[in-house]
Design an enzyme around this catalytic site. Sequence first.
Site, PDB file in Angstrom:
ATOM      1  N   ASP A  58      48.169  19.350  24.644  1.00 35.30           N
ATOM      2  CA  ASP A  58      46.807  19.870  24.601  1.00 35.30           C
ATOM      3  C   ASP A  58      46.801  21.110  23.713  1.00 35.30           C
ATOM      4  OD1 ASP A  58      44.358  21.235  25.272  1.00 35.30           O
ATOM      5  OD2 ASP A  58      44.253  19.923  27.021  1.00 35.30           O
ATOM      6  N   SER A 124      30.786  18.065  10.859  1.00 34.15           N
ATOM      7  CA  SER A 124      29.844  16.982  11.085  1.00 34.15           C
ATOM      8  C   SER A 124      28.520  17.277  10.386  1.00 34.15           C
ATOM      9  CB  SER A 124      29.606  16.860  12.591  1.00 34.15           C
ATOM     10  OG  SER A 124      28.471  16.077  12.842  1.00 34.15           O
ATOM     11  N   THR A 126      25.910  17.053  11.682  1.00 36.73           N
ATOM     12  CA  THR A 126      25.034  17.672  12.681  1.00 36.73           C
ATOM     13  C   THR A 126      24.761  19.142  12.344  1.00 36.73           C
ATOM     14  OG1 THR A 126      24.665  17.898  15.057  1.00 36.73           O
ATOM     15  CG2 THR A 126      26.868  18.367  14.313  1.00 36.73           C
ATOM     16  N   TYR A 148      27.591  20.979  21.095  1.00 36.66           N
ATOM     17  CA  TYR A 148      28.589  20.293  20.254  1.00 36.66           C
ATOM     18  C   TYR A 148      28.421  20.734  18.800  1.00 36.66           C
ATOM     19  CZ  TYR A 148      30.576  16.770  17.201  1.00 36.66           C
ATOM     20  OH  TYR A 148      31.261  16.147  16.183  1.00 36.66           O
ATOM     21  N   LYS A 152      30.889  23.085  15.988  1.00 31.32           N
ATOM     22  CA  LYS A 152      31.270  22.751  14.602  1.00 31.32           C
ATOM     23  C   LYS A 152      30.843  23.871  13.659  1.00 31.32           C
ATOM     24  CE  LYS A 152      33.206  18.805  15.387  1.00 31.32           C
ATOM     25  NZ  LYS A 152      34.669  18.724  15.355  1.00 31.32           N
ATOM     26  N   ASN A 197      27.590   6.301  23.336  1.00 32.72           N
ATOM     27  CA  ASN A 197      26.449   7.121  22.908  1.00 32.72           C
ATOM     28  C   ASN A 197      25.940   6.666  21.549  1.00 32.72           C
ATOM     29  OD1 ASN A 197      26.604   9.100  25.069  1.00 32.72           O
ATOM     30  ND2 ASN A 197      28.530   9.731  24.111  1.00 32.72           N
ATOM     31  N   ASN A 198      26.864   6.138  20.748  1.00 31.53           N
ATOM     32  CA  ASN A 198      26.528   5.832  19.349  1.00 31.53           C
ATOM     33  C   ASN A 198      26.069   4.394  19.185  1.00 31.53           C
ATOM     34  OD1 ASN A 198      29.171   7.935  18.942  1.00 31.53           O
ATOM     35  ND2 ASN A 198      27.239   8.436  17.983  1.00 31.53           N
ATOM     36  N   ARG A 291      15.160   9.666  21.481  1.00 25.90           N
ATOM     37  CA  ARG A 291      16.223  10.409  22.171  1.00 25.90           C
ATOM     38  C   ARG A 291      16.068  11.887  21.774  1.00 25.90           C
ATOM     39  NH1 ARG A 291      22.346   8.578  20.848  1.00 25.90           N
ATOM     40  NH2 ARG A 291      21.763   9.379  18.813  1.00 25.90           N
ATOM     41  N   GLY A 293      16.431  15.487  20.465  1.00 24.17           N
ATOM     42  CA  GLY A 293      17.373  16.099  19.522  1.00 24.17           C
ATOM     43  C   GLY A 293      17.671  15.255  18.294  1.00 24.17           C
ATOM     44  N   ASP A 294      17.169  13.995  18.258  1.00 25.79           N
ATOM     45  CA  ASP A 294      17.454  13.139  17.100  1.00 25.79           C
ATOM     46  C   ASP A 294      16.568  13.505  15.909  1.00 25.79           C
ATOM     47  OD1 ASP A 294      19.461  11.643  18.162  1.00 25.79           O
ATOM     48  OD2 ASP A 294      18.307   9.791  18.384  1.00 25.79           O
TER      49      ASP A 294
END
Length: 336
Positions: A58, A124, A126, A148, A152, A197-198, A291, A293-294
């Site tokens: 980890d 990403s 995002t 998330y 990033k 999720n995808n 959905r 946040g999209d």
Amino acid sequence: MNILVTGGAGYIGSHTAVELLEDGYEIVLLDNFSNSKPEVVNRIKSITGKDFKSYKVDLLDKQRLEKVFEENPIDAVIHFAGFKAVGESVANPIKYYKNNVVGTLILCETMNRYNVKKMVFSSSATVYGMNNTSPLTEDMPLSTNNPYGSTKMMIEMILNDLSYSDRDWRLSILRYFNPIGAHESGLIGEDPNGEPNNLMPYITQVAVGIRDKLTIFGNDYPTHDGTGVRDYIHVVDLAKGHAKALKKILEKQGTDVFNLGTGIGYSVMELIRYFEEANEINIPVTLSGRRPGDVAVCYADPDKAARILDWRAEKDIYDMCRDSWRWQSKNPEGYK
Ligand code: NAD
Ligand code: UDP
């Protein structure tokens, strides 16, 4: 040349491990298997016919991470390890900040200590947030609307500060668009934990009979058919982009950021249609609201990676649909 691949048992990491081995690099694979299975390591070996060391470690475990650097002469790191589920990050932000941000800090600290200052990092699309208009270019302002995405964006800032503080650091920050597809052997692919999720893993799970139907999240977006548009990229093309980014930082000084996308946007309805056509399978669908946040539309301007890394995506949407299905149909329950 010895490359440490963190998160190397994951979806993108495993495909990149294959490309690196096929390009003649030696790799050391590190993963805590929180979102992957040890079986992946055998599959990478069987595709490439090459052996390598792998560690169940980890990133938050500093002592064990140091041991990996102690035992191996690492030249550069490709850093995939992190959590990636947007919804889970909203429900449990501390888990995400700790794993993604603190994990990366510990990795950078350890790299500094062992004088390893070359890293390719998984960011990403995002980070482009809700307010930019596609095609997205690397110089656009960044923002996020979930933890998330914030991890990033924060890591990108940390890495930029690091390279500014010490010019020996060479960093390649890669902003991925939507990876789908799988290695053409059908031996490795995306294996989500629980309900996907995808979009693509959802489609393949419907196709294989694990789920009854796909829910389309919204058909009232300002797009040609009302459904969300994304830049789907074959995971093997994405993996090759890492090999190009690695080559660049091994050869030349400097830190840079690149989009890895195709530059082409497909809607949800189009992706379903291409999947059905490529594989001759019918995908039952139902419609629900958007959905949260999209964004409506998200696709890359891939020109910078073409110019500077000499990389362009080569596989088309049929390759992506066929290879996704080959993986799922050969492994109906993933690596289990
Ligand atoms: P993945 O979950 O399949 O792979 C990540 C791997 O990291 C897993 O094998 C997991 O077990 C491991 N890991 C997580 N935390 C760890 C830790 N603390 N220590 C050691 N190992 C740890 O995800 P992926 O799709 O392969 O994504 C790889 C990277 O790319 C992630 O950082 C993700 O955020 C980023 N990314 C993914 C996508 C996508 O759509 N798949 C898009 C953009 C960016
Ligand atoms: N999507 C959908 N149904 C699903 C999963 C996704 O309609 O079960 C849509 C989603 O709203 C988006 C597109 O498919 O428009 C891609 O979603 P994904 O989660 O794969 O990627 P992201 O939104 O993170 O780019």
